[in-house]
Design a protein around this motif. Structure first.
Motif, mmCIF file in Angstrom:
data_model
loop_
_atom_site.group_PDB
_atom_site.id
_atom_site.type_symbol
_atom_site.label_atom_id
_atom_site.label_comp_id
_atom_site.label_asym_id
_atom_site.label_seq_id
_atom_site.Cartn_x
_atom_site.Cartn_y
_atom_site.Cartn_z
ATOM 1 N N GLN A 263 1.087 -1.300 0.301
ATOM 2 C CA GLN A 263 0.173 0.442 -0.320
ATOM 3 C C GLN A 263 0.653 1.439 -0.098
ATOM 4 O OE1 GLN A 263 -3.122 -0.240 -0.265
ATOM 5 N NE2 GLN A 263 -2.670 -2.002 -0.314
ATOM 6 N N THR A 264 0.808 2.335 -0.650
ATOM 7 C CA THR A 264 1.817 3.226 -0.835
ATOM 8 C C THR A 264 0.944 4.043 0.449
ATOM 9 O OG1 THR A 264 -0.564 5.291 -1.929
ATOM 10 C CG2 THR A 264 0.831 3.631 -3.109
ATOM 11 N N ASN A 265 2.031 5.179 1.099
ATOM 12 C CA ASN A 265 2.398 5.573 2.122
ATOM 13 C C ASN A 265 2.719 6.974 1.944
ATOM 14 O OD1 ASN A 265 2.808 6.735 5.212
ATOM 15 N ND2 ASN A 265 2.835 4.510 5.818
ATOM 16 N N THR A 352 0.325 2.581 -11.426
ATOM 17 C CA THR A 352 0.742 3.917 -11.453
ATOM 18 C C THR A 352 -1.032 4.580 -12.349
ATOM 19 O OG1 THR A 352 1.146 4.970 -13.670
ATOM 20 C CG2 THR A 352 2.837 4.223 -11.751
ATOM 21 N N LYS A 353 -2.220 3.741 -12.469
ATOM 22 C CA LYS A 353 -3.550 4.259 -12.778
ATOM 23 C C LYS A 353 -3.898 5.090 -11.680
ATOM 24 C CE LYS A 353 -3.353 0.536 -16.512
ATOM 25 N NZ LYS A 353 -3.732 -0.471 -16.664
ATOM 26 N N ASN A 359 0.908 9.237 -7.026
ATOM 27 C CA ASN A 359 1.588 10.946 -6.863
ATOM 28 C C ASN A 359 2.708 10.329 -5.907
ATOM 29 O OD1 ASN A 359 -0.051 12.252 -6.974
ATOM 30 N ND2 ASN A 359 -1.615 12.049 -5.191
ATOM 31 N N SER A 360 3.017 8.652 -5.594
ATOM 32 C CA SER A 360 4.083 8.005 -4.790
ATOM 33 C C SER A 360 5.116 7.818 -5.826
ATOM 34 C CB SER A 360 3.320 6.755 -4.473
ATOM 35 O OG SER A 360 2.876 6.783 -3.119
ATOM 36 N N LEU A 412 6.216 11.352 -15.366
ATOM 37 C CA LEU A 412 7.799 10.494 -14.684
ATOM 38 C C LEU A 412 8.360 10.119 -16.089
ATOM 39 C CD1 LEU A 412 4.351 7.909 -13.022
ATOM 40 C CD2 LEU A 412 5.317 9.808 -12.721
ATOM 41 N N TYR A 413 8.049 9.647 -16.860
ATOM 42 C CA TYR A 413 9.195 9.812 -17.888
ATOM 43 C C TYR A 413 10.420 10.730 -17.996
ATOM 44 C CZ TYR A 413 7.354 5.437 -20.186
ATOM 45 O OH TYR A 413 7.204 4.147 -20.680
ATOM 46 N N LEU A 414 9.966 11.759 -18.049
ATOM 47 C CA LEU A 414 11.060 12.863 -17.933
ATOM 48 C C LEU A 414 11.587 13.051 -16.741
ATOM 49 C CD1 LEU A 414 8.442 16.398 -19.033
ATOM 50 C CD2 LEU A 414 10.423 15.061 -19.683
#
Length: 608
Positions: A263-265, A352-353, A359-360, A412-414
């Motif tokens: 889970q993202t924190n 990342t959907k 954001n994480s 994110l690619y950048l």
């Protein structure tokens, strides 16, 4: 005997039609919300109140229900309640301290919930009286500091942190919480550090302490001098930094162990970002320190020198992600918190959907950007390169080859390509040759360019793909030239909004075209003379070496330079929304009931 039901402070006998009875504490609350001073006819009113079990639900609802005129009528009593709560925090009787902490939380939440549209000054006036607010808050913060740093029970320390988190998050935007001005003046930074520096207290209160610090650091950070930012930036006590990193690392380890279900924190990531961004010493510790777990040393297989899986699948060197140790050389192994973080980031960035995971992922990449930049000026650079950089490049490659999709995550690619470029620049600057299978990276970037070219029309409607293409070019990837030479798509004749960026790409490809125009005829001639339909890599290199002296290139400066990371102004909007999201989540989840009142009262009761 009839059954007794309890609801919002009412005691109702179900077998009787009599008017429901109220708990004594509720009756006392009602006295506070009356016009008269509740202590006028009962000098022991406040002593008795804090011996009563708090009814949070009733008190908060009562505060929320008062209208404008009533607020003026009962303001003196509310001010008095706040004052006596603070006074009770200094009592030796621990039950009074517990009840005072919980009452303060109800006050902060109830008053803000009722007065969402009111100014911060009006809320301060209602809670403590504006003319007395400075002294009241000074007393409160000193009492909380004493409880956190003293020999109080762990339950009381936990309750203090819950109260502070409640105070910090009562407004959606923490920078609009005017009461926090007093928390800035009366800093508890040292108390938070003390909690994080002690193994025992860190284990019990580390999460709340780290989240609290991360939120305080973000209070009006772009508008005024924030003392928590200043103090965090100058911490240089190695044991303290070590312990803080251990704590953060152990939280990531717990998530990594869950593998894909992690889970993202965002709160912990924000705390790690602030530490890395504000304090260079943290980066050194991050690269050098080891997690608070026993990691078995297991044999590892050297990374293959050629690809064993097709592009688009997991690169072969990512097998190391499954090993607790990253091989430096056949005889030396290590594991540090930076590697642990990279493993965590790898899991988070797979999908990342979801907005929170997006954001994480963005925050993970920003953290890596800061590490790559700051590490260049400290001893941690060498450590970082030797122990972690290949894993970092692997992570970037993994993302590049797995996210070429219709909903293209350009941001994110950048960041990924920028991180790679910075690592390569530092490799050159420090004269360090990394033992890495570069073919994986080159292939990933070639395919990224192919994707950009084949989806140019769609992507240009949303993104400046020329900027990304230029970043790819600046990574000195000579093996991409043949892939783009025959497709003159990235040209300056583009008349859209990206014309200037397209022109820069065209200019940047001058040497690429010169190389192609110089070597292609030589390669074709070599193949024809030797009757070879397809040259091997070694044969191509032979042609290049023998004809390199006659190649004329235009000198291009700045290939090993890059734009330094700056939070303000480019990232300010992202962090404001991130902090708002974290604050809302903390407010929703911070409940004083997590420390059951019954348990607390039993713990501090002197009655056997």
């Amino acid at each position: 005997m009839s059954q007794v039901e309890k609801k919002a402070g009412l005691l109702r006998r179900t077998s009787s039609s009599k008017k429901p009875l109220k708990e004594k504490v509720v009756l006392m609350y009602d006295e506070i919300f009356a016009k008269e001073d509740p202590a006028k006819n009962n000098p022991r009113f406040w002593d008795e109140l804090f011996l009563m079990k708090v009814n949070l639900e009733y008190l908060e609802s009562k505060l929320e229900s008062v209208d404008g005129e009533e607020v003026q009528r009962i303001q003196d009593n509310i001010n008095s309640l706040f004052h006596h709560c603070v006074q009770a925090l200094g009592e030796e009787h621990q039950i009074k301290v517990v009840n005072a902490l919980q009452t303060l939380c109800a006050l902060f939440r109830g008053v803000h919930q009722k007065n969402k549209s009111a100014s911060g000054f009006d809320i301060i006036n209602m809670l403590m009286g504006f003319d007395k607010a400075e002294q009241r808050m000074k007393d409160l913060m000193e009492r909380l500091d004493g409880l956190l740093c003293g020999d109080s029970s762990e339950s009381l320390k936990s309750l203090c942190l819950k109260l502070l988190l409640c105070l910090v998050t009562v407004t959606d935007n923490i920078s609009q919480n005017t009461i926090l001005e007093y928390v800035m003046i009366n800093s508890i930074f040292e108390a938070i550090l003390q909690i994080l520096s002690d193994v025992s207290s860190r284990g019990q209160h580390g999460y709340d302490a780290v989240v609290l610090l991360a939120l305080l650091v973000n209070y009006r950070k772009y508008e005024s001098v924030n003392p928590y930012i200043v103090k965090l930036s100058i911490v240089d006590d190695e044991p303290t930094l070590d312990n803080n990193e251990y704590m953060v690392g152990s939280m990531f380890i717990a998530d990594v162990d869950e593998k894909l279900s992690v889970q993202t924190n965002e709160a912990i990531l924000l705390a790690l970002y602030e530490a890395v961004h504000l304090n260079r010493n943290f980066i050194t510790v991050l690269a050098q320190s080891h997690p608070e777990i026993d990691i078995p040393v297991t044999p590892t297989t050297p990374t293959p020198t050629t690809p064993t899986t097709p592009l688009g699948t997991t690169p072969p060197s990512l097998d190391m992600m499954n090993n607790p140790e990253l091989p430096l050389d056949p005889n030396l192994q290590t594991s540090n918190l930076l590697i642990t973080f990279l493993k965590y980031a790898s899991i988070v960035m797979q999908d990342t959907k979801d907005e929170h995971r997006l954001n994480s992922a963005r925050l993970c990449l920003i953290i890596l950007t800061c590490i790559a930049e700051v590490g260049a000026t400290t001893v941690s650079l060498i450590i970082f390169f030797l122990s972690s950089v290949t894993l970092c490049v692997d992570l970037m490659v993994e993302f590049i080859v797995t996210h070429m999709m219709k909903d293209f995550p350009m941001d994110l690619y950048l960041r990924c390509v920028q991180i790679i470029h910075k690592l390569l620049c530092y490799q050159k600057k420090c004269r360090i040759r990394l033992h890495y299978t570069w073919r994986e990276l080159w292939s990933a970037l070639i395919n990224l360019l192919k994707f950009l070219l084949s989806n140019e029309t769609t992507l240009l409607a949303k993104h400046n793909i020329f900027h990304l293409a230029l970043l790819v070019r600046n990574t000195h990837i000579n093996t991409i030239y043949n892939e783009i030479s025959s497709k003159d798509i990235l040209v300056s004749t583009n008349t859209g909004q990206w014309k200037e960026a397209a022109s820069k790409v065209t200019h940047a490809l001058v040497n690429v075209r010169a190389i192609i125009n110089h070597f292609n005829p030589k390669i074709e001639s070599y193949a024809a003379v030797n009757h070879i339909s397809q040259l091997s890599e070694e044969q191509v290199l032979e042609v290049v070496r023998s004809n390199y002296d006659t190649l004329t290139l235009k000198l291009q400066d700045g290939l090993d330079q890059f734009e330094r990371y700056s939070e303000q102004p480019k990232e300010a909007a992202f962090f404001k929304e991130l902090v708002r999201s974290i604050s809302l989540n903390v407010r929703k989840n911070v409940s004083l009931n997590t420390l059951s009142q019954d348990v607390l009262l039993k713990e501090f009761s002197t009655i056997s």
